[in-house]
Design a protein around this motif. Structure first.
Motif, PDB file in Angstrom:
ATOM      1  N   LYS A  41      -5.972   6.164  -8.318  1.00  0.00           N
ATOM      2  CA  LYS A  41      -4.733   5.456  -8.657  1.00  0.00           C
ATOM      3  C   LYS A  41      -4.224   4.662  -7.447  1.00  0.00           C
ATOM      4  O   LYS A  41      -4.736   4.803  -6.328  1.00  0.00           O
ATOM      5  N   LYS A  42      -3.223   3.860  -7.675  1.00  0.00           N
ATOM      6  CA  LYS A  42      -2.659   3.029  -6.614  1.00  0.00           C
ATOM      7  C   LYS A  42      -2.080   3.912  -5.514  1.00  0.00           C
ATOM      8  O   LYS A  42      -1.243   4.776  -5.790  1.00  0.00           O
ATOM      9  N   PRO A  43      -2.512   3.728  -4.270  1.00  0.00           N
ATOM     10  CA  PRO A  43      -2.010   4.579  -3.178  1.00  0.00           C
ATOM     11  C   PRO A  43      -0.555   4.259  -2.857  1.00  0.00           C
ATOM     12  O   PRO A  43      -0.067   3.160  -3.142  1.00  0.00           O
ATOM     13  N   PRO A  44       0.159   5.220  -2.257  1.00  0.00           N
ATOM     14  CA  PRO A  44       1.581   5.005  -1.960  1.00  0.00           C
ATOM     15  C   PRO A  44       1.847   3.930  -0.912  1.00  0.00           C
ATOM     16  O   PRO A  44       2.900   3.303  -0.915  1.00  0.00           O
ATOM     17  N   LEU A  45       0.898   3.706  -0.028  1.00  0.00           N
ATOM     18  CA  LEU A  45       1.064   2.705   1.019  1.00  0.00           C
ATOM     19  C   LEU A  45       0.012   1.613   0.866  1.00  0.00           C
ATOM     20  O   LEU A  45      -1.148   1.887   0.579  1.00  0.00           O
ATOM     21  N   GLU A  46       0.432   0.360   1.078  1.00  0.00           N
ATOM     22  CA  GLU A  46      -0.491  -0.768   0.952  1.00  0.00           C
ATOM     23  C   GLU A  46      -1.652  -0.647   1.925  1.00  0.00           C
ATOM     24  O   GLU A  46      -2.784  -1.038   1.625  1.00  0.00           O
ATOM     25  N   ALA A  47      -1.390  -0.062   3.093  1.00  0.00           N
ATOM     26  CA  ALA A  47      -2.430   0.088   4.111  1.00  0.00           C
ATOM     27  C   ALA A  47      -3.530   1.040   3.674  1.00  0.00           C
ATOM     28  O   ALA A  47      -4.613   1.064   4.266  1.00  0.00           O
ATOM     29  N   MET A  48      -3.265   1.834   2.626  1.00  0.00           N
ATOM     30  CA  MET A  48      -4.251   2.791   2.128  1.00  0.00           C
ATOM     31  C   MET A  48      -5.097   2.203   1.000  1.00  0.00           C
ATOM     32  O   MET A  48      -6.051   2.836   0.537  1.00  0.00           O
ATOM     33  N   ASP A  49      -4.751   1.004   0.563  1.00  0.00           N
ATOM     34  CA  ASP A  49      -5.481   0.352  -0.524  1.00  0.00           C
ATOM     35  C   ASP A  49      -6.696  -0.354   0.076  1.00  0.00           C
ATOM     36  O   ASP A  49      -6.604  -1.475   0.579  1.00  0.00           O
TER      37      ASP A  49
END
Length: 220
Positions: A41-49
Motif C-alpha cells: 500500500k501507499k507508504p506514509p512518507l513520500e521518501a518511502m515510495d
C-alpha cells in the motif's frame, strides 16, 4: 459413563481442531491484511515510495519536469491492481492449511496435529508466483505503458531513455526487494503458526489428562 466420556473426548478433539483452524485464519489474516499489505500500500512518507523516488531521481538527473499528479495516479493504480490479488493469496493459504486439519483424524486420542516448514512449501510457492506475476503485469500495464502521461509535452524526447532505465529498475531491483520482503514476512508468520499449533497441542493433551469430564478414572 463410558459412553459419556467417549462423547466428551470426541467433542474435545473437535474443539481442538476448530481452535487450530481459527489460529490458521487469524495468522493468515494478519500476514496478508497487515504484513504483506504494509509492503504494497501507499507508504506514509513520500521518501518511502520507491517507485516515485526513482521517477523523481531520474527527472532530477536529466533536469526535466514531471507531471507529479499523473505520476501519483499511475502509481496508485499500480498499487490497487497488485493489492487486488491478496484475497486469492489469503484464500490459497487458508484452504491449503485447513485441509490438512480437516484430514487429520483421531486414530488415538493422544494423537496431535503438527505443522512443519514443508507443510507451507507448496502454498507459499503458489502465492509467491501469483504475487510476482501480478506485480510484473501491473508494472507494465499501469506504469511503463503509461509513462507518457508523466512527461510534460516538451520532455517527450526523454521518454524512451527514462522508460528503459525505469523498466530495468522496476523489473529488477524493485521486484526482487518486494518479493524478498514478502518472503521474510511469510517465514515469520509460518514459524508463529507452527509454534501456536504446538501450544494448542499441549493444551489439548493437558486437558485430556486432567479434566474430570475426559478422564473416566477421575470420575470413580
Amino acid at each position: 459413563m463410558q459412553i459419556e466420556v467417549e462423547e466428551f473426548k470426541k467433542q474435545h478433539f473437535a474443539n481442538y481442531k476448530q481452535a487450530i483452524i481459527e489460529n490458521i485464519k487469524k495468522n493468515t489474516s494478519t500476514l496478508v491484511d497487515e504484513d504483506i499489505m504494509s509492503l504494497l500500500k501507499k507508504p506514509p512518507l513520500e521518501a518511502m515510495d520507491l517507485i516515485k523516488v526513482k521517477f523523481l531521481d531520474m527527472a532530477k538527473k536529466e533536469k526535466i519536469v514531471l507531471n507529479t499528479e499523473n505520476l501519483d495516479k499511475i502509481i496508485d493504480n499500480y498499487r490497487r491492481k497488485v493489492i487486488g490479488c491478496l484475497d486469492e493469496v489469503k484464500e490459497n493459504r487458508e484452504m491449503s492449511l485447513i485441509k490438512k486439519v480437516d484430514d487429520f483424524k483421531m486414530i488415538k486420542e493422544t494423537n496431535i496435529f503438527k505443522l512443519s516448514k514443508k507443510d507451507f512449501g507448496e502454498v507459499n510457492k503458489t502465492n509467491k508466483n501469483l504475487i510476482k506475476k501480478t506485480i510484473q503485469e501491473a508494472l507494465v500495464t499501469e506504469i511503463l505503458d503509461k509513462i507518457k502521461t508523466v512527461f510534460k509535452d516538451e520532455e517527450e524526447l526523454h521518454e524512451e531513455k527514462l522508460a528503459n532505465e525505469l523498466g530495468k529498475y522496476l523489473k529488477g531491483t524493485y521486484l526482487r526487494q518486494v518479493l524478498e520482503n514478502i518472503e521474510f514476512k511469510v517465514i515469520v508468520k509460518d514459524t508463529t503458526l507452527i509454534n501456536g499449533v504446538k501450544e494448542q497441542a499441549d493444551h489439548y493433551l493437558f486437558t485430556l489428562s486432567n479434566s474430570r469430564l475426559l478422564n473416566e478414572d477421575l470420575e470413580k
